[in-house]
Motif scaffolding. Structure first.
Motif, short mmCIF file in Angstrom:
data_model
loop_
_atom_site.label_atom_id
_atom_site.label_comp_id
_atom_site.label_asym_id
_atom_site.label_seq_id
_atom_site.Cartn_x
_atom_site.Cartn_y
_atom_site.Cartn_z
N SER A 4 0.84 -1.20 0.00
CA SER A 4 0.00 0.00 0.00
C SER A 4 0.87 1.24 0.00
N TYR A 5 0.39 2.25 -0.67
CA TYR A 5 1.09 3.54 -0.65
C TYR A 5 0.69 4.30 0.61
N PRO A 6 1.63 5.05 1.19
CA PRO A 6 1.29 5.84 2.38
C PRO A 6 0.49 7.08 1.97
N LEU A 7 -0.80 7.06 2.24
CA LEU A 7 -1.68 8.15 1.88
C LEU A 7 -2.38 8.68 3.13
N SER A 8 -2.77 9.93 3.06
CA SER A 8 -3.48 10.56 4.17
C SER A 8 -4.95 10.74 3.80
N THR A 9 -5.82 10.48 4.75
CA THR A 9 -7.25 10.68 4.52
C THR A 9 -7.60 12.17 4.46
N ASP A 10 -6.66 13.02 4.84
CA ASP A 10 -6.87 14.47 4.78
C ASP A 10 -6.72 15.00 3.35
N TRP A 11 -6.10 14.22 2.48
CA TRP A 11 -5.87 14.65 1.10
C TRP A 11 -7.11 14.44 0.25
N THR A 12 -7.23 15.26 -0.79
CA THR A 12 -8.30 15.07 -1.77
C THR A 12 -7.94 13.86 -2.63
N THR A 13 -8.91 13.40 -3.40
CA THR A 13 -8.65 12.28 -4.31
C THR A 13 -7.56 12.65 -5.30
N GLU A 14 -7.60 13.87 -5.82
CA GLU A 14 -6.57 14.34 -6.77
C GLU A 14 -5.19 14.33 -6.13
N GLU A 15 -5.10 14.78 -4.88
CA GLU A 15 -3.81 14.79 -4.18
C GLU A 15 -3.30 13.37 -3.97
N GLN A 53 8.65 19.14 5.69
CA GLN A 53 9.82 18.26 5.59
C GLN A 53 9.66 17.03 6.50
N ALA A 54 9.14 17.25 7.70
CA ALA A 54 8.96 16.14 8.64
C ALA A 54 7.95 15.13 8.12
N GLU A 55 6.84 15.62 7.55
CA GLU A 55 5.84 14.72 7.00
C GLU A 55 6.39 13.98 5.78
N GLU A 56 7.18 14.68 4.96
CA GLU A 56 7.82 14.03 3.81
C GLU A 56 8.69 12.86 4.27
N LYS A 57 9.51 13.09 5.29
CA LYS A 57 10.39 12.03 5.79
C LYS A 57 9.58 10.83 6.29
N THR A 58 8.49 11.11 6.99
CA THR A 58 7.64 10.03 7.49
C THR A 58 7.03 9.23 6.35
N ILE A 59 6.52 9.92 5.35
CA ILE A 59 5.90 9.25 4.20
C ILE A 59 6.95 8.46 3.43
N ARG A 61 9.69 7.17 4.61
CA ARG A 61 10.06 6.02 5.44
C ARG A 61 8.99 4.93 5.36
N ASP A 62 7.74 5.33 5.41
CA ASP A 62 6.64 4.36 5.31
C ASP A 62 6.65 3.67 3.94
N PHE A 63 6.90 4.43 2.88
CA PHE A 63 6.97 3.85 1.54
C PHE A 63 8.15 2.89 1.43
N GLU A 64 9.28 3.26 2.01
CA GLU A 64 10.45 2.38 1.97
C GLU A 64 10.19 1.07 2.71
N LYS A 65 9.55 1.15 3.86
CA LYS A 65 9.21 -0.07 4.62
C LYS A 65 8.30 -0.98 3.82
N ALA A 66 7.35 -0.39 3.11
CA ALA A 66 6.37 -1.17 2.35
C ALA A 66 6.96 -1.74 1.06
N SER A 67 7.81 -0.96 0.39
CA SER A 67 8.26 -1.33 -0.96
C SER A 67 9.73 -1.72 -1.07
N GLY A 68 10.54 -1.20 -0.17
CA GLY A 68 11.98 -1.41 -0.28
C GLY A 68 12.67 -0.34 -1.12
N TYR A 69 11.91 0.58 -1.71
CA TYR A 69 12.46 1.64 -2.55
C TYR A 69 12.70 2.89 -1.71
#
Length: 90
Positions: A4-15, A53-59, A61-69
């Motif tokens: 799964s991609y790290p997504l926030s429920t606060d974002w719009t569908t387009e985001e 920047q902090a939220e970017e790092k968290t996202i 990191r979450d993507f790396e844990k899920a995908s390895g990329y």
């Protein structure tokens, strides 16, 4: 690849779609290579959705844990390269 991609429920569908597109270029950089311009275009849009920047790092990191990329490596390589270069992470 099943993750799964790290997504926030606060974002719009387009985001959410734009963030997924950014992660798709990260995947492409690892799997087949992708033009620097495309990475930077998708990253700029990602930063509009995730300006912190902090939220970017968290996202990232979450993507790396899920995908390895490692998104940071792709963005760093793209920023340090000149236009027209194909980025391929090994």
């Amino acid at each position: 690849m099943e993750y799964s991609y790290p997504l926030s429920t606060d974002w719009t569908t387009e985001e959410m779609v734009d963030v997924v597109h950014f992660f798709e270029v990260v995947e492409a950089a690892y799997e087949k290579g992708i033009k620097r311009e495309e990475i930077m275009t998708k990253y700029r849009r990602f930063k509009e959705v995730v300006p912190s920047q902090a939220e970017e790092k968290t996202i990232f990191r979450d993507f790396e844990k899920a995908s390895g990329y490692v998104s940071y490596k792709v963005v760093k390589e793209a920023k340090e390269s000149s236009d027209g270069v194909i980025i391929r992470i090994k």
